[in-house]
Enzyme design. Structure first.
Site, PDB file in Angstrom:
ATOM      1  N   ASP A 151       0.256   0.973   8.556  1.00  0.00           N
ATOM      2  CA  ASP A 151      -0.202   0.049   9.604  1.00  0.00           C
ATOM      3  C   ASP A 151       0.703   0.027  10.841  1.00  0.00           C
ATOM      4  O   ASP A 151       0.263  -0.387  11.908  1.00  0.00           O
ATOM      5  CB  ASP A 151      -0.290  -1.385   9.055  1.00  0.00           C
ATOM      6  N   ASP A 191       2.849  -2.074  11.515  1.00  0.00           N
ATOM      7  CA  ASP A 191       2.836  -3.460  12.001  1.00  0.00           C
ATOM      8  C   ASP A 191       4.155  -4.181  11.732  1.00  0.00           C
ATOM      9  O   ASP A 191       4.170  -5.340  11.333  1.00  0.00           O
ATOM     10  CB  ASP A 191       1.671  -4.232  11.337  1.00  0.00           C
ATOM     11  N   GLY A 208      -5.417  -0.708   9.323  1.00  0.00           N
ATOM     12  CA  GLY A 208      -4.395  -1.287  10.184  1.00  0.00           C
ATOM     13  C   GLY A 208      -4.189  -2.762   9.932  1.00  0.00           C
ATOM     14  O   GLY A 208      -3.386  -3.402  10.594  1.00  0.00           O
ATOM     15  N   ARG A 209      -4.962  -3.290   9.012  1.00  0.00           N
ATOM     16  CA  ARG A 209      -4.903  -4.723   8.661  1.00  0.00           C
ATOM     17  C   ARG A 209      -5.104  -5.597   9.895  1.00  0.00           C
ATOM     18  O   ARG A 209      -6.146  -5.499  10.512  1.00  0.00           O
ATOM     19  CB  ARG A 209      -3.595  -5.060   7.948  1.00  0.00           C
ATOM     20  N   ARG A 265       0.537  -4.694  -5.565  1.00  0.00           N
ATOM     21  CA  ARG A 265       0.651  -5.983  -4.881  1.00  0.00           C
ATOM     22  C   ARG A 265       0.810  -6.986  -6.019  1.00  0.00           C
ATOM     23  O   ARG A 265       0.054  -6.977  -6.976  1.00  0.00           O
ATOM     24  CB  ARG A 265      -0.601  -6.268  -4.054  1.00  0.00           C
ATOM     25  N   GLY A 281       5.977  -2.483   3.190  1.00  0.00           N
ATOM     26  CA  GLY A 281       5.594  -3.079   4.461  1.00  0.00           C
ATOM     27  C   GLY A 281       6.177  -4.465   4.663  1.00  0.00           C
ATOM     28  O   GLY A 281       7.125  -4.875   3.963  1.00  0.00           O
ATOM     29  N   ASP A 282       5.600  -5.199   5.615  1.00  0.00           N
ATOM     30  CA  ASP A 282       6.127  -6.521   5.982  1.00  0.00           C
ATOM     31  C   ASP A 282       6.113  -7.493   4.795  1.00  0.00           C
ATOM     32  O   ASP A 282       7.062  -8.253   4.589  1.00  0.00           O
ATOM     33  CB  ASP A 282       5.337  -7.101   7.153  1.00  0.00           C
ATOM     34  N   GLY A 322       0.827  -1.209   0.000  1.00  0.00           N
ATOM     35  CA  GLY A 322       0.000   0.000   0.000  1.00  0.00           C
ATOM     36  C   GLY A 322       0.856   1.251   0.000  1.00  0.00           C
ATOM     37  O   GLY A 322       1.917   1.286   0.621  1.00  0.00           O
ATOM     38  N   ARG A 348     -24.303   5.275  14.352  1.00  0.00           N
ATOM     39  CA  ARG A 348     -23.989   5.585  12.949  1.00  0.00           C
ATOM     40  C   ARG A 348     -22.598   5.011  12.692  1.00  0.00           C
ATOM     41  O   ARG A 348     -21.744   5.038  13.579  1.00  0.00           O
ATOM     42  CB  ARG A 348     -23.959   7.094  12.705  1.00  0.00           C
ATOM     43  N   ARG A 384      13.286  10.144  -2.861  1.00  0.00           N
ATOM     44  CA  ARG A 384      14.184  11.292  -3.078  1.00  0.00           C
ATOM     45  C   ARG A 384      15.475  11.119  -2.285  1.00  0.00           C
ATOM     46  O   ARG A 384      16.586  11.344  -2.808  1.00  0.00           O
ATOM     47  CB  ARG A 384      13.454  12.574  -2.651  1.00  0.00           C
ATOM     48  N   THR A 407       4.605   1.870   5.678  1.00  0.00           N
ATOM     49  CA  THR A 407       3.224   1.377   5.709  1.00  0.00           C
ATOM     50  C   THR A 407       2.457   2.162   6.758  1.00  0.00           C
ATOM     51  O   THR A 407       3.018   2.486   7.820  1.00  0.00           O
ATOM     52  CB  THR A 407       3.160  -0.132   6.036  1.00  0.00           C
TER      53      THR A 407
HETATM   54  N1  LIG Z   1       6.170 -14.246   1.311  1.00  0.00           N
HETATM   55  C1  LIG Z   1       6.405 -13.462   0.259  1.00  0.00           C
HETATM   56  N2  LIG Z   1       7.313 -13.824  -0.684  1.00  0.00           N
HETATM   57  C2  LIG Z   1       7.568 -13.046  -1.746  1.00  0.00           C
HETATM   58  N3  LIG Z   1       6.954 -11.859  -1.974  1.00  0.00           N
HETATM   59  C3  LIG Z   1       6.047 -11.456  -1.087  1.00  0.00           C
HETATM   60  C4  LIG Z   1       5.719 -12.220   0.074  1.00  0.00           C
HETATM   61  N4  LIG Z   1       4.771 -11.555   0.776  1.00  0.00           N
HETATM   62  C5  LIG Z   1       4.507 -10.441   0.065  1.00  0.00           C
HETATM   63  N5  LIG Z   1       5.268 -10.353  -1.045  1.00  0.00           N
HETATM   64  C6  LIG Z   1       5.258  -9.315  -2.079  1.00  0.00           C
HETATM   65  O1  LIG Z   1       5.110  -8.028  -1.494  1.00  0.00           O
HETATM   66  C7  LIG Z   1       3.923  -7.414  -1.999  1.00  0.00           C
HETATM   67  C8  LIG Z   1       3.376  -6.469  -0.983  1.00  0.00           C
HETATM   68  O2  LIG Z   1       3.012  -7.197   0.178  1.00  0.00           O
HETATM   69  P1  LIG Z   1       1.708  -6.772   1.016  1.00  0.00           P
HETATM   70  O3  LIG Z   1       0.537  -6.690   0.115  1.00  0.00           O
HETATM   71  O4  LIG Z   1       1.645  -7.679   2.171  1.00  0.00           O
HETATM   72  O5  LIG Z   1       1.991  -5.261   1.457  1.00  0.00           O
HETATM   73  P2  LIG Z   1       3.038  -4.676   2.483  1.00  0.00           P
HETATM   74  O6  LIG Z   1       4.357  -4.561   1.855  1.00  0.00           O
HETATM   75  O7  LIG Z   1       2.957  -5.422   3.759  1.00  0.00           O
HETATM   76  O8  LIG Z   1       2.472  -3.196   2.655  1.00  0.00           O
HETATM   77  P3  LIG Z   1       1.078  -2.746   3.295  1.00  0.00           P
HETATM   78  O9  LIG Z   1       0.725  -3.765   4.340  1.00  0.00           O
HETATM   79  O10 LIG Z   1       1.342  -1.405   3.833  1.00  0.00           O
HETATM   80  O11 LIG Z   1       0.095  -2.715   2.179  1.00  0.00           O
HETATM   81  C9  LIG Z   1       3.029  -8.600  -2.377  1.00  0.00           C
HETATM   82  O12 LIG Z   1       2.033  -8.238  -3.289  1.00  0.00           O
HETATM   83  C10 LIG Z   1       4.049  -9.535  -2.993  1.00  0.00           C
HETATM   84  O13 LIG Z   1       4.378  -9.129  -4.295  1.00  0.00           O
HETATM   85  O1  LIG Z   2      -5.586  -0.924  -0.754  1.00  0.00           O
HETATM   86  P1  LIG Z   2      -5.937  -2.339  -0.537  1.00  0.00           P
HETATM   87  O2  LIG Z   2      -5.187  -3.244  -1.442  1.00  0.00           O
HETATM   88  O3  LIG Z   2      -7.405  -2.530  -0.496  1.00  0.00           O
HETATM   89  O4  LIG Z   2      -5.404  -2.731   0.916  1.00  0.00           O
HETATM   90  C1  LIG Z   2      -5.962  -2.282   2.091  1.00  0.00           C
HETATM   91  C2  LIG Z   2      -4.996  -2.610   3.205  1.00  0.00           C
HETATM   92  O5  LIG Z   2      -3.807  -1.871   2.993  1.00  0.00           O
HETATM   93  C3  LIG Z   2      -3.522  -1.088   4.133  1.00  0.00           C
HETATM   94  O6  LIG Z   2      -4.058   0.205   3.917  1.00  0.00           O
HETATM   95  C4  LIG Z   2      -2.040  -0.945   4.308  1.00  0.00           C
HETATM   96  O7  LIG Z   2      -1.512  -2.200   4.601  1.00  0.00           O
HETATM   97  C5  LIG Z   2      -4.238  -1.809   5.280  1.00  0.00           C
HETATM   98  O8  LIG Z   2      -4.437  -0.964   6.389  1.00  0.00           O
HETATM   99  C6  LIG Z   2      -5.481  -2.251   4.579  1.00  0.00           C
HETATM  100  O9  LIG Z   2      -6.035  -3.384   5.216  1.00  0.00           O
HETATM  101 MG   LIG Z   3       1.701  -5.164   5.485  1.00  0.00          MG
END
Ligand SMILES: Nc1ncnc2c1ncn2[C@@H]1O[C@H](COP(=O)(O)OP(=O)(O)OP(=O)(O)O)[C@@H](O)[C@H]1O
Ligand SMILES: O=P(O)(O)OC[C@H]1O[C@](O)(CO)[C@@H](O)[C@@H]1O
Ligand SMILES: [Mg+2]
Length: 320
Positions: free
Chosen positions: A128, A130, A171-172, A73, A103-104, A12, A244, A22, A126
């Site tokens: 979140d 987290d 916050g997932r 993603r 993120g993670d 995200g 609400r 930058r 991120t």
């Molecule tokens: N176990 C994994 N192995 C390889 N690539 C991964 C794995 N987990 C996630 N990824 C890659 O990272 C991308 C982003 O992961 P994810 O959607 O969990 O978001 P994030 O980096 O945690 O950020 P946010 O939670 O803020 O959206 C995934 O779409 C995928 O391409």
């Molecule tokens: O934008 P998307 O793919 O619907 O993802 C929403 C998720 O991404 C986040 O905004 C960031 O990880 C979470 O808080 C939320 O659950």
């Molecule tokens: Mg994440």
């Protein structure tokens, strides 16, 4: 030898990602390195969607929300063939090292690249918050401020109409965003996935507060617990309000980064490049007690980022 580095944003979008891009670019150029931007995260890596980054191509983005490299993603990158294809793309394009801002999940992808011999450093971005290995992730502070601004408007209506609002925040699977904004807006209840939800206790507290003269109520609900409509349904008939519901949703992801996030993103972006120059591999940069630290990438998901129990007690104490 380190000559050319790549940078991508993944997962995200988070306010401050541009400031990090930058900082990565300018720090690398400052040290005589070339920089390649990879658009749309791992998706763009697999497609070879690359763009050279210069001092001026990252000009004017510092205070903009979103990410100029765009993000995605990428399910294909979760499979070994996808990751191997990513490795090949980096090698074919003479990219010696990669900075992953995300993120993670993005860090898990980065670790897979590291395990296949690619030099990677992660920058935690991120909303979140987290991730362990850093006290705060880039974008969290801005998202909290955005949520607070929205909830403060809802408070006006709640008090004017003697109403209850259930506000669902993002916050997932984590409650950091809910807890921080809940304390900041003076919520009566903050419901987070880390703690069990006691509906009866909520209904009772609302009832006795109303008897004492409290005329409105605010519940901040983390999306990881349940949806606001589910909670409203569960509370129906058990509390003295007809609640609400408001789902803040993606409003929390965009917008100009706060001062805190802009500075954090700039510091961590620069630190990521310096870590690569210092020969650090498979690491993430973070901020712990205002020190910039470098720890292994997997810290982000193998260790626990603790919720502040004092904050939970504050909600309880201050909402009497
Ligand atoms: N176990 C994994 N192995 C390889 N690539 C991964 C794995 N987990 C996630 N990824 C890659 O990272 C991308 C982003 O992961 P994810 O959607 O969990 O978001 P994030 O980096 O945690 O950020 P946010 O939670 O803020 O959206 C995934 O779409 C995928 O391409
Ligand atoms: O934008 P998307 O793919 O619907 O993802 C929403 C998720 O991404 C986040 O905004 C960031 O990880 C979470 O808080 C939320 O659950
Ligand atoms: Mg994440």
């Amino acid at each position: 030898m380190l000559r050319r580095i790549g940078v991508l944003t993944s997962g995200g979008d988070a306010p401050g990602m541009n400031a990090s891009i930058r900082a990565v670019t300018r720090t690398a150029l400052y040290h005589g390195l070339q920089v390649v931007g990879i658009r749309r995260g791992y998706e763009g890596l697999l497609e070879g969607d690359f763009v050279p980054l210069t001092r001026s191509s990252v000009g004017g983005i510092l205070l903009h929300g979103g990410t100029m490299l765009r993000t995605a993603r990428c399910p294909a990158f979760m499979r070994p063939e996808g990751i191997n294809a990513g490795v090949s793309k980096l090698r074919e394009n003479d990219i010696d090292a990669l900075v992953v801002i995300g993120g993670d999940g993005s860090f898990r992808g980065a670790k897979e690249l590291h395990d296949r011999g690619i030099h990677v450093v992660g920058v935690p971005g991120t909303i979140d918050n987290d991730m362990a290995g850093t006290d705060c992730t880039i974008g969290f502070d801005t998202a909290c401020n955005t949520a607070l601004e929205c909830i403060s408007k809802l408070r006006d209506t709640a008090s004017s109409h003697d109403r209850m609002f259930i506000v669902e925040v993002m916050g997932r699977h984590a409650g950091f965003l809910a807890l921080e904004t809940g304390v900041a807006c003076g919520a009566e209840f903050v419901l987070i996935p880390e703690l069990p939800v006691d509906l009866e206790a909520i209904a009772n507290k609302i009832h006795y507060a109303k008897q004492r003269g409290k005329t409105h109520s605010l519940i901040v609900l983390a999306e990881g617990v349940m949806s606001a409509s589910e909670l409203a349904e569960k509370l129906k008939g058990h509390c003295d309000y007809d609640p609400r519901i408001v789902v803040l949703g993606h409003l929390q992801r965009g917008g100009a980064p706060s001062c805190f996030d802009t500075v954090l993103a700039s510091r961590l972006g620069a630190a990521a490049v310096e870590a690569l120059i210092d020969g650090k591999r498979g690491m993430m940069v973070g901020r712990t007690k205002d020190e910039i630290v470098t720890v292994p990438l997997e810290t982000a998901w193998t260790q626990h980022h603790p919720l502040d129990s004092d904050m939970l007690r504050l909600v309880e104490t201050l909402s009497i």
